[in-house]
Design an enzyme around this catalytic site. Structure first.
Site, short mmCIF file in Angstrom:
data_model
loop_
_atom_site.label_atom_id
_atom_site.label_comp_id
_atom_site.label_asym_id
_atom_site.label_seq_id
_atom_site.Cartn_x
_atom_site.Cartn_y
_atom_site.Cartn_z
CD GLU A 1 -2.81 1.11 2.45
OE1 GLU A 1 -2.77 0.17 3.26
OE2 GLU A 1 -3.59 2.07 2.55
NE ARG B 1 5.12 -8.60 11.60
CZ ARG B 1 4.84 -7.50 10.89
NH1 ARG B 1 3.82 -7.51 10.05
NH2 ARG B 1 5.55 -6.43 11.03
CE LYS C 1 3.42 0.04 4.63
NZ LYS C 1 2.64 -0.04 3.40
P1 ATP Z 1 2.87 -2.17 7.71
O1 ATP Z 1 2.17 -2.73 8.90
O2 ATP Z 1 4.30 -1.87 7.93
O3 ATP Z 1 2.12 -1.05 7.05
P2 ATP Z 1 1.70 -3.79 5.78
O4 ATP Z 1 1.65 -5.27 5.72
O5 ATP Z 1 0.45 -3.10 6.12
O6 ATP Z 1 2.91 -3.37 6.70
P3 ATP Z 1 1.76 -3.44 3.00
O7 ATP Z 1 2.26 -2.31 2.20
O8 ATP Z 1 0.31 -3.71 2.98
O9 ATP Z 1 2.25 -3.17 4.45
O10 ATP Z 1 2.59 -4.77 2.73
C1 ATP Z 1 3.04 -5.21 1.50
C2 ATP Z 1 3.48 -6.63 1.64
O11 ATP Z 1 4.60 -6.73 2.52
C3 ATP Z 1 2.38 -7.50 2.21
O12 ATP Z 1 2.26 -8.65 1.37
C4 ATP Z 1 2.87 -7.86 3.57
O13 ATP Z 1 2.45 -9.14 3.94
C5 ATP Z 1 4.39 -7.77 3.44
N1 ATP Z 1 5.02 -7.45 4.72
C6 ATP Z 1 4.81 -6.36 5.48
N2 ATP Z 1 5.52 -6.43 6.62
C7 ATP Z 1 6.20 -7.60 6.59
C8 ATP Z 1 7.12 -8.26 7.48
N3 ATP Z 1 7.48 -7.73 8.64
N4 ATP Z 1 7.63 -9.45 7.11
C9 ATP Z 1 7.28 -10.00 5.93
N5 ATP Z 1 6.43 -9.44 5.06
C10 ATP Z 1 5.88 -8.26 5.37
MG MG Z 2 -1.13 -2.52 5.16
#
Ligand code: ATP
Ligand code: MG
Length: 605
Positions: free
Chosen positions: A68, A304, A314
């Site tokens: 995102e 994760r 983020k």
């Molecule tokens: P955040 O909580 O930091 O915003 P998010 O999962 O909401 O992380 P996205 O931009 O939606 O952020 O994530 C893009 C991809 O990265 C998703 O497929 C998510 O599963 C993966 N991802 C995010 N954080 C991790 C992590 N700590 N380890 C492995 N994969 C991750």
């Molecule tokens: Mg997200």
């Protein structure tokens, strides 16, 4: 400067033999069974008809990385990138870069550009065999998502609920109590179509109604208790502007995005495991309705990345940026890809790290030292060596003029820039000069030596590394007793690399920089950003755990070979560790180096 090579990801990201993992096994088995062998690809994302009209897909599998665009990517995303792009590369497939931009708030072009840069820098791209760029924006699928929602309504599988948010919450039940049906649940198809059109046409205020999937309010999995799939939100979207005032919920949008792009293996983190039944429920109905093509994508979950001393959210990272606890998303203490890059981590080291930690379903914390180990491994034979003095005090060789005929005489010295030659090459050399005055580390002199001390104290001999053996004779001090200058004499005919070098035995060689040709440099000594290995676990207040000593700036002297350093060039500063010329602030007339990491692992300590 060959260390510049270390900062370029250049060629392909392919590495040696891959250890297997459960996802690789799933893909291997799918390829064996031919699960996706006859699948068509319409050349771009599209509905069932569009894909069916295309050729058999040349890509053996399709994965996707779906960020995102509401912030910069962090090391957790790097794991997901390496995994998704790595699997596609290894199995003759393609990985799509898809911006999951279905939420009008918080999304920004700056983040879109940052994400593209980060994935490229890590060494991946999203082209397929014929050069087509698989870079997509989920917001371009809003029309199709709307069509899917209308289809569900027509099938009696969705309804417009106009309960208040509080009522909806109360009626959802919990783990011990089933939910209660909404009074709007049994509206007619015609009424639902009308109310959904009203939502779309802006006749309803934010929060006044949601479209819900009609599944089962008593389902043990709460995600199946008629989840919301569309909401009213009067907000401008960075791509679609004011075209829409209803937006799909993530749980509805994501499976549709996967299906529209004909993804085969949709890999996500374990938090989404409970969403899988809805993922399948939705895609089964859309496939039966002929909206999406078969075989439909399947979701797989892995754990994760949790990295000690690091926050991978983020939202929390944005808080650190917005409230100036760090200088920006690319602050070298940030676990963002731009931060890691500026700190001096190489794409190779990050990719190797992701490979090494593997892919599992286990909850675990990875020691930050593992990442540093990968960095050291990458730079060991790439980063040129250099001598620097971080806490300088002057040393004067009082017999210099007598031995060499003039006080201003400079002796040419040299040392290898790397421990080993690369294949077919000779070891590169660094040149510098030794004169009457040099900078040494303050800690390399002790008026009264502690037990076992082998460096400079009156009467003791040491070697100036790559130069001569010297004998300490004392020191000058100021009124407060601080040493202002260390005094020594040079021992003639003991220069490194000459026949006399071994004539005098010494127990230590110390690093130094010539006063005549050393350069002044700003060195930023970075350390962990948090004092706690799990700074945001269990609801801890991570702001109270910031390390007050995460940055110390010193004015150092560095050897003249570093005059040629370019931004992003990496070095091993002898005895101190790995450093990089800061990509933002380094100038050849005003050098700035960041500490990446020390020579040895200190994370556990
Ligand atoms: P955040 O909580 O930091 O915003 P998010 O999962 O909401 O992380 P996205 O931009 O939606 O952020 O994530 C893009 C991809 O990265 C998703 O497929 C998510 O599963 C993966 N991802 C995010 N954080 C991790 C992590 N700590 N380890 C492995 N994969 C991750
Ligand atoms: Mg997200």
């Amino acid at each position: 400067m060959s260390s510049a090579d270390a900062s370029k990801s250049n060629d392909s990201a392919s590495e040696a033999v891959k250890p297997t993992n459960f996802l690789r096994q799933i893909i291997e088995s799918d390829l064996d069974k031919g699960t996706y062998a006859t699948r068509h690809w319409g050349g771009a994302p599209g509905d069932a008809q569009h894909h069916q009209s295309g050729q058999v897909d040349e890509a053996k599998i399709r994965t996707r990385f779906p960020p995102e665009p509401n912030g910069y990517l962090h090391v957790g995303h790097a794991k997901s990138i390496c995994l998704n792009f790595g699997l596609a590369r290894d199995f003759g497939g393609v990985c799509h870069l898809r911006f999951d931009d279905t939420n009008p708030e918080k999304e920004d072009q700056e983040y879109v550009d940052g994400i593209i840069d980060a994935v490229r820098w890590l060494g991946f791209d999203w082209k397929d065999a014929d050069g087509h760029e698989n870079l997509y924006f989920a917001s371009n699928y809003f029309d199709f998502m709307y069509r899917c929602a209308v289809y569900l309504i027509e099938q009696g599988l969705a309804y417009v609920d106009e309960q208040s948010a509080d009522e909806m919450k109360a009626n959802r039940g919990d783990f011990t109590r089933p939910g209660v049906n909404s009074p709007f649940r049994d509206r007619s198809v015609a009424e639902n179509l009308q109310r959904f059109a009203d939502m779309k046409d802006g006749k309803l205020a934010d929060g006044a109604a949601v479209l819900r999937a009609k599944i089962d309010m008593a389902a043990p999995n709460i995600n199946l208790r008629d989840p919301a799939i569309y909401r009213v939100r009067h907000a401008e979207h960075h791509n679609t502007g004011n075209q829409w005032c209803i937006y799909p919920m993530y749980t509805f949008a994501h499976p549709i995005e996967d299906a529209y792009e004909h993804i085969t293996h949709s890999i996500c983190t374990l938090e989404f495991e409970d969403q899988r039944p809805f993922y399948d429920w939705l895609l089964n109905h859309l496939r039966e309705g002929g909206l999406i093509d078969a075989p439909q994508p399947r979701q797989y979950e892995f754990s994760r990345l949790n990295l000690t001393y690091v926050i991978t959210s983020k939202r929390k990272l944005k808080h650190l940026v917005d409230n100036q606890f760090v200088t920006g998303w690319d602050d070298p203490r940030m676990p963002t890809v731009v931060g890691l890059r500026r700190r001096g981590y190489t794409p190779e080291s990050i990719r190797n790290f992701c490979e090494r930690i593997g892919v599992t379903k286990d909850y675990a914390w990875i020691d930050y030292g593992t990442l540093d180990g990968c960095l050291r491994e990458d730079l060991e034979n790439k980063a040129h060596r250099a001598m620097v003095v971080l806490d300088p005090v002057k040393l004067e060789l009082s017999n210099w003029a007598e031995v060499f005929g003039s006080a201003g005489h400079l002796e040419d010295c040299h040392l290898p820039a790397l421990p080993h030659a690369a294949e077919g090459e000779t070891v590169p050399e660094r040149r510098f000069t030794l004169g009457r005055e040099v900078w040494i580390e303050r800690e390399d002199f002790a008026e009264v030596p502690p037990k076992g001390y082998k460096r400079l104290f009156p009467g003791n001999k040491v070697r100036l590394k790559g130069g001569y053996v010297i004998e300490c004779t004392g020191a000058e001090k100021d009124a407060d007793g601080n040493v202002t200058k260390v005094l020594a004499t040079v021992v003639p005919d003991t220069k490194s690399g000459t026949p006399g070098a071994d004539s005098v035995k010494v127990k230590a060689a110390i690093t130094w920089v010539g006063v005549a040709d050393g350069l002044q440099a700003e060195v930023r000594m970075y350390d962990r950003l948090f004092t706690d290995p799990q700074p945001d676990a269990g609801g801890k207040d991570f702001l109270s755990l910031l390390n007050p000593d995460s940055l110390k700036v010193v004015t150092a002297y560095v050897e003249p070979s570093l005059k040629a350093a370019q931004a992003d060039d990496k070095f091993q500063f002898e005895r101190f560790g790995y450093f990089v010329a800061d990509r933002k602030d380094h100038r050849s007339d005003k050098p700035v180096f960041n500490k990446i990491t020390g020579l040895k692992d200190s994370w556990g300590k």
